[in-house]
Motif scaffolding. Structure first.
Motif, short mmCIF file in Angstrom:
data_model
loop_
_atom_site.label_atom_id
_atom_site.label_comp_id
_atom_site.label_asym_id
_atom_site.label_seq_id
_atom_site.Cartn_x
_atom_site.Cartn_y
_atom_site.Cartn_z
N SER A 192 -17.45 -13.94 0.35
CA SER A 192 -17.38 -15.17 0.64
C SER A 192 -16.09 -15.67 -0.13
CB SER A 192 -18.65 -16.00 -0.14
OG SER A 192 -18.39 -17.59 0.09
N ALA A 193 -15.94 -16.58 -1.22
CA ALA A 193 -14.78 -16.81 -1.92
C ALA A 193 -14.05 -15.60 -2.45
CB ALA A 193 -15.12 -17.82 -3.06
N GLY A 194 -14.92 -14.42 -2.85
CA GLY A 194 -14.42 -13.28 -3.31
C GLY A 194 -13.70 -12.45 -2.02
N GLY A 195 -14.34 -12.49 -1.06
CA GLY A 195 -13.88 -12.01 0.43
C GLY A 195 -12.41 -12.64 0.62
N ASN A 196 -12.22 -13.99 0.54
CA ASN A 196 -10.96 -14.75 0.63
C ASN A 196 -10.09 -14.12 -0.53
OD1 ASN A 196 -9.42 -17.08 -1.22
ND2 ASN A 196 -9.65 -17.42 0.90
N LEU A 197 -10.41 -14.10 -1.73
CA LEU A 197 -9.37 -13.49 -2.67
C LEU A 197 -9.13 -12.09 -2.39
CD1 LEU A 197 -11.41 -14.63 -5.71
CD2 LEU A 197 -8.85 -15.46 -4.92
N ALA A 198 -10.10 -11.13 -1.85
CA ALA A 198 -9.79 -9.78 -1.30
C ALA A 198 -8.64 -9.82 -0.21
CB ALA A 198 -11.06 -9.02 -1.24
N ALA A 199 -8.72 -10.70 0.72
CA ALA A 199 -8.11 -10.79 1.74
C ALA A 199 -6.59 -11.10 1.31
CB ALA A 199 -8.46 -11.53 2.94
N SER A 200 -6.65 -12.16 0.43
CA SER A 200 -5.51 -12.44 -0.24
C SER A 200 -4.54 -11.41 -0.80
CB SER A 200 -5.38 -13.91 -0.88
OG SER A 200 -6.18 -14.80 0.03
N VAL A 201 -5.34 -10.67 -1.77
CA VAL A 201 -4.77 -9.66 -2.63
C VAL A 201 -4.03 -8.58 -1.66
CG1 VAL A 201 -5.28 -7.67 -4.02
CG2 VAL A 201 -6.10 -10.10 -4.74
N ALA A 202 -4.94 -8.08 -0.41
CA ALA A 202 -4.42 -7.09 0.42
C ALA A 202 -3.10 -7.54 1.13
CB ALA A 202 -5.59 -6.93 1.43
N LEU A 203 -3.25 -8.88 1.41
CA LEU A 203 -2.00 -9.34 2.34
C LEU A 203 -0.89 -9.41 1.11
CD1 LEU A 203 -1.05 -10.93 4.85
CD2 LEU A 203 -1.48 -13.17 3.72
N HIS A 204 -0.78 -9.77 -0.06
CA HIS A 204 0.21 -10.07 -0.97
C HIS A 204 0.78 -8.72 -1.56
CE1 HIS A 204 2.60 -12.25 -3.95
NE2 HIS A 204 2.34 -11.16 -4.78
N ALA A 205 -0.58 -7.69 -1.64
CA ALA A 205 0.11 -6.33 -2.07
C ALA A 205 1.10 -5.51 -0.88
CB ALA A 205 -1.05 -5.49 -2.47
N THR A 206 0.69 -6.05 0.30
CA THR A 206 1.23 -5.32 1.46
C THR A 206 2.56 -5.82 1.46
OG1 THR A 206 -0.84 -4.85 2.45
CG2 THR A 206 1.24 -4.93 3.66
N ARG A 207 2.89 -7.24 1.29
CA ARG A 207 3.99 -7.81 1.45
C ARG A 207 4.94 -7.57 0.56
NH1 ARG A 207 3.01 -6.96 5.38
NH2 ARG A 207 1.84 -8.14 7.05
N GLU A 208 4.45 -7.38 -0.71
CA GLU A 208 5.59 -7.22 -1.90
C GLU A 208 6.02 -5.89 -1.91
OE1 GLU A 208 3.67 -8.08 -5.66
OE2 GLU A 208 2.31 -6.54 -5.43
N GLY A 209 5.44 -5.09 -1.15
CA GLY A 209 5.82 -3.51 -0.87
C GLY A 209 5.22 -2.59 -2.13
N ALA A 210 4.02 -3.12 -2.70
CA ALA A 210 3.70 -2.26 -3.93
C ALA A 210 2.42 -1.70 -2.93
CB ALA A 210 2.81 -3.35 -4.75
N GLN A 211 1.75 -0.70 -3.85
CA GLN A 211 0.65 0.11 -3.34
C GLN A 211 -0.29 -0.68 -2.83
OE1 GLN A 211 0.13 3.70 -3.30
NE2 GLN A 211 -1.39 3.07 -2.10
N LYS A 212 -0.41 -0.55 -1.52
CA LYS A 212 -1.56 -1.66 -0.75
C LYS A 212 -2.96 -0.95 -0.69
CE LYS A 212 -0.84 -0.16 4.00
NZ LYS A 212 -0.49 -0.37 5.38
N PRO A 213 -3.97 -1.99 -0.79
CA PRO A 213 -5.39 -1.20 -0.63
C PRO A 213 -5.36 -0.23 0.50
CG PRO A 213 -5.42 -3.61 -1.20
CD PRO A 213 -4.14 -3.14 -0.58
N VAL A 214 -6.36 0.66 0.30
CA VAL A 214 -6.67 1.73 1.08
C VAL A 214 -7.79 1.21 2.45
CG1 VAL A 214 -8.61 2.96 0.15
CG2 VAL A 214 -7.16 4.05 1.65
#
Length: 351
Positions: A192-214
């Motif tokens: 739910s809201a945690g799924g929203n946060l997870a999707a947002s974290v995956a998006l942000h980590a990928t765009r900032e060039g950091a280690q993205k979630p697997v």
């Protein structure tokens, strides 16, 4: 007294769900069919019990009252053998975040770690309300799970929950070895809201060039805070646990400024680019106001070339993962989820 009442309620609920199927059907009423779907008997029965108890949704007169109601829900299990649990503290800019790590007792080698973010509309919920779910994920997916307590609204409005979630993910990456994993084997997930946060974290980590979630595990996620879709009109006022009023109540507490709701940190569906995001497992429910935006997110990811597993449990309701202890149908769905998660994580392992 509250604990005694909770145990009594739990005993009643367990007793009702232990009745033979014809009796449960008699208690639940005629099957509910909507949008070419039939609601599972156990889901219908649970909703009937909730209505008899005078509970119409997840919101309340105050955030504190809603938090107490969720904490006192009579469907929580409280324990699960074979899982080792330890409390952790994650440093953050504002102080620290309580967290809890789960490990199957027999798991001793290095392996994937799932950073899990609980649901509750960014207003309610904590590591305790999602303890059973995290134990189940750890035990049956055969992985370590790090459950995180992020700051809640309205005391801490957007983007506080997102910032805490991102900080927790970064901490897990930086401390992967100590957590029994490796930096390139950290997954992100939530409901739910945690799924929203997870999707947002995956998006942000990928765009900032950091280690993205697997991998990202998104259980009936909220993905767009700007639009009202058909599923919200179909299921928002039918007594299917999450109501239209709940959704408005949660969002008004988390981000009352309508003009800020298109921010991709809150509405990841609206991000300009979804390319190169981690493999996603997007779970939706047939009788859920959030169904259509979750499925829209799965389509957007697939269109961007992201490997996606999209699964709709057409007979279930929002929040079923937290209702596992009372219903065989809910548990069956969760077993499918952990099986798919285990398989997906196996495929991400490097040779």
């Amino acid at each position: 007294m509250a604990k005694i009442e909770q145990k009594l309620q739990a005993a009643v609920v367990s007793g009702v769900f232990a009745l033979p199927s014809p009796v449960r059907r008699l208690l639940a009423g005629k099957p509910i069919r909507l949008d070419d779907q039939e609601l599972a008997l156990d889901a219908q029965l649970l909703l009937k019990l909730q209505k008899l108890a005078g509970q119409e949704g997840l919101s309340a007169t105050t955030p504190e009252a809603a938090r107490i109601a969720m904490s006192n829900a009579p469907v929580r299990n409280g324990s699960m053998p074979g899982v080792v649990v330890a409390e952790r503290t994650i440093p953050a800019e504002h102080g620290s975040l309580p967290a809890r790590i789960y490990r199957p007792r027999e798991l001793t080698e290095t392996g994937p770690l799932l950073v899990f973010l609980h649901g509750g509309g960014w207003v309610i919920g904590d590591v305790d309300t999602h303890d059973d779910l995290c134990r189940f994920l750890a035990k049956h997916a055969g992985i370590r799970v790090l459950s995180v307590d992020y700051r809640l609204a309205p005391e801490h409005r957007f983007p506080a929950a997102f910032e805490d979630s991102l900080a927790a993910y970064r901490w897990a990456v930086d401390n992967a070895a100590e957590l029994g994993s490796s930096a390139d084997a950290i997954a992100i997930g939530g409901d739910s809201a945690g799924g929203n946060l997870a999707a947002s974290v995956a998006l942000h980590a990928t765009r900032e060039g950091a280690q993205k979630p697997v991998f990202q595990l998104l259980l009936y996620p909220a993905t767009d805070a700007t639009a009202r879709r058909r599923s919200r009109d179909l299921f928002g006022n039918g007594g299917f646990l999450l109501t239209d009023h709940d959704m408005t109540w949660f969002m008004d507490h988390y981000e009352p400024d309508v003009d800020k709701r298109a921010d991709p940190r809150l509405s990841p569906l609206l991000a300009e680019d979804h390319g190169d995001l981690p493999t996603a497992y997007v779970v939706t429910c047939g009788f859920d106001p959030l169904r259509d935006e979750g499925e829209a997110y799965a389509r957007v990811l697939a269109d961007a070339g992201v490997p996606v597993i999209a699964r709709r449990f057409s007979d279930l309701i929002h929040g079923f993962a937290n209702l596992r202890p009372v219903s065989q149908r809910f548990e069956e769905a969760l077993f499918e989820i952990v099986g798919t998660t285990r398989a997906a994580l196996e495929l991400t392992k490097k040779p």
